[in-house]
Design an enzyme around this catalytic site. Structure first.
Site, mmCIF file in Angstrom:
data_model
loop_
_atom_site.group_PDB
_atom_site.id
_atom_site.type_symbol
_atom_site.label_atom_id
_atom_site.label_comp_id
_atom_site.label_asym_id
_atom_site.label_seq_id
_atom_site.Cartn_x
_atom_site.Cartn_y
_atom_site.Cartn_z
ATOM 1 C CE LYS A 14 -2.263 -0.891 3.860
ATOM 2 N NZ LYS A 14 -1.672 -2.184 4.262
ATOM 3 N NE ARG A 89 -4.332 -1.132 9.956
ATOM 4 C CZ ARG A 89 -3.208 -0.658 9.402
ATOM 5 N NH1 ARG A 89 -3.142 0.575 8.956
ATOM 6 N NH2 ARG A 89 -2.159 -1.435 9.296
ATOM 7 N NE ARG A 128 7.466 -2.971 5.960
ATOM 8 C CZ ARG A 128 6.170 -2.664 5.892
ATOM 9 N NH1 ARG A 128 5.668 -2.157 4.781
ATOM 10 N NH2 ARG A 128 5.368 -2.872 6.915
ATOM 11 N NE ARG A 134 6.495 -0.693 10.198
ATOM 12 C CZ ARG A 134 5.359 -0.655 9.516
ATOM 13 N NH1 ARG A 134 5.327 -0.094 8.319
ATOM 14 N NH2 ARG A 134 4.264 -1.174 10.028
ATOM 15 N NE ARG A 146 2.037 -5.126 11.300
ATOM 16 C CZ ARG A 146 3.123 -4.965 10.537
ATOM 17 N NH1 ARG A 146 4.229 -5.638 10.791
ATOM 18 N NH2 ARG A 146 3.095 -4.133 9.531
HETATM 19 P P1 AMP Z 1 0.900 0.407 8.976
HETATM 20 O O1 AMP Z 1 2.141 1.206 8.731
HETATM 21 O O2 AMP Z 1 -0.275 0.880 8.177
HETATM 22 O O3 AMP Z 1 1.132 -1.079 8.833
HETATM 23 O O4 AMP Z 1 0.499 0.639 10.513
HETATM 24 C C1 AMP Z 1 1.369 0.277 11.566
HETATM 25 C C2 AMP Z 1 0.582 0.174 12.858
HETATM 26 O O5 AMP Z 1 -0.006 1.444 13.170
HETATM 27 C C3 AMP Z 1 -0.593 -0.797 12.823
HETATM 28 O O6 AMP Z 1 -0.208 -2.139 13.091
HETATM 29 C C4 AMP Z 1 -1.485 -0.236 13.929
HETATM 30 O O7 AMP Z 1 -0.961 -0.564 15.201
HETATM 31 C C5 AMP Z 1 -1.301 1.271 13.734
HETATM 32 N N1 AMP Z 1 -2.298 1.817 12.785
HETATM 33 C C6 AMP Z 1 -2.055 2.360 11.569
HETATM 34 N N2 AMP Z 1 -3.182 2.771 10.987
HETATM 35 C C7 AMP Z 1 -4.170 2.478 11.871
HETATM 36 C C8 AMP Z 1 -5.596 2.643 11.845
HETATM 37 N N3 AMP Z 1 -6.237 3.170 10.779
HETATM 38 N N4 AMP Z 1 -6.292 2.234 12.931
HETATM 39 C C9 AMP Z 1 -5.678 1.705 14.004
HETATM 40 N N5 AMP Z 1 -4.357 1.495 14.079
HETATM 41 C C10 AMP Z 1 -3.606 1.878 13.025
#
Ligand code: AMP
Length: 192
Positions: A14, A89, A128, A134, A146
């Site tokens: 994404k 989400r 990654r 991360r 996740r």
């Molecule tokens: P991402 O970089 O999109 O994979 O997000 C990393 C982490 O941030 C996720 O595993 C969640 O803990 C948190 N996170 C990101 N976006 C959201 C969202 N829309 N709602 C809740 N938690 C989020």
């Protein structure tokens, strides 16, 4: 105005694709994951609250996430549109997004879901993790959690937009260029 949601499990590409689409369609790219990482890095109160969830691969509570997203949208009244990456989400997040976009008279244009098999997601994320630093990409158990959270809590968002005739599935396996071409084909069709 064009408002796109780039949707899919963690590791589906994404972020990479959202950056390219933002440049191509002149949209503002908003990644809630990036916003949380920024807050965590700077040790803000929001970051401290978010960290306990992101570290475990759990979702940050809607009350925190929705407020943060809305202030970013409100701070950018002049843009041509948005590409949302990692948001919404949950169903309450989708409903909140619909409400504040309808306040601006610019509804969601389309949701594009990148589909990638679970085992490929795990391989991609572990890879990654070796370069990104991360914490949530470094541990296979957190990665699998996740993916499970995505299936349980996030997948219903697809149906929410499918009911509005706005949700599209795409094959998320292939080269970055091929996947971008697939995305652009769908977006151009929708915008016609
Ligand atoms: P991402 O970089 O999109 O994979 O997000 C990393 C982490 O941030 C996720 O595993 C969640 O803990 C948190 N996170 C990101 N976006 C959201 C969202 N829309 N709602 C809740 N938690 C989020």
């Amino acid at each position: 105005m064009v408002n796109l949601i780039l949707f899919g499990p963690p590791g589906s590409g994404k972020g990479t694709q959202a950056e390219k689409l933002a440049a191509q369609y002149e949209l503002l790219h908003i990644s809630t994951g990036d916003m949380f990482r920024y807050e965590i890095k700077h040790g803000t109160p929001l970051g401290l609250e978010a960290k306990s969830y992101t570290d475990r691969g759990e979702l940050v509570p809607d009350s925190v996430t929705i407020g943060m997203l809305q202030s970013r949208v409100d701070a950018n009244p002049q843009v041509k549109g948005f590409i949302f990456d990692g948001f919404p989400r949950t169903i309450p997040q989708s409903e909140a997004l619909d409400t504040f976009l309808s306040g601006r008279k610019t509804p969601v244009t389309a949701l594009l879901m990148l589909e990638v098999p679970d085992e490929e997601l795990v391989t991609r994320l572990l890879g990654r993790g070796q370069v990104s630093g991360r914490a949530d990409d470094a541990d296979e158990n957190i990665i699998r959690n996740r993916i499970q959270v995505y299936k349980n809590e996030t997948n219903p968002v697809f149906d929410h937009y499918a009911a509005q005739g706005k949700a599209f599935r795409l094959d998320g396996v292939g080269s970055i260029e091929d996947i971008l071409d697939r995305l652009c084909e769908v977006i151009d069709d929708v915008l016609e």
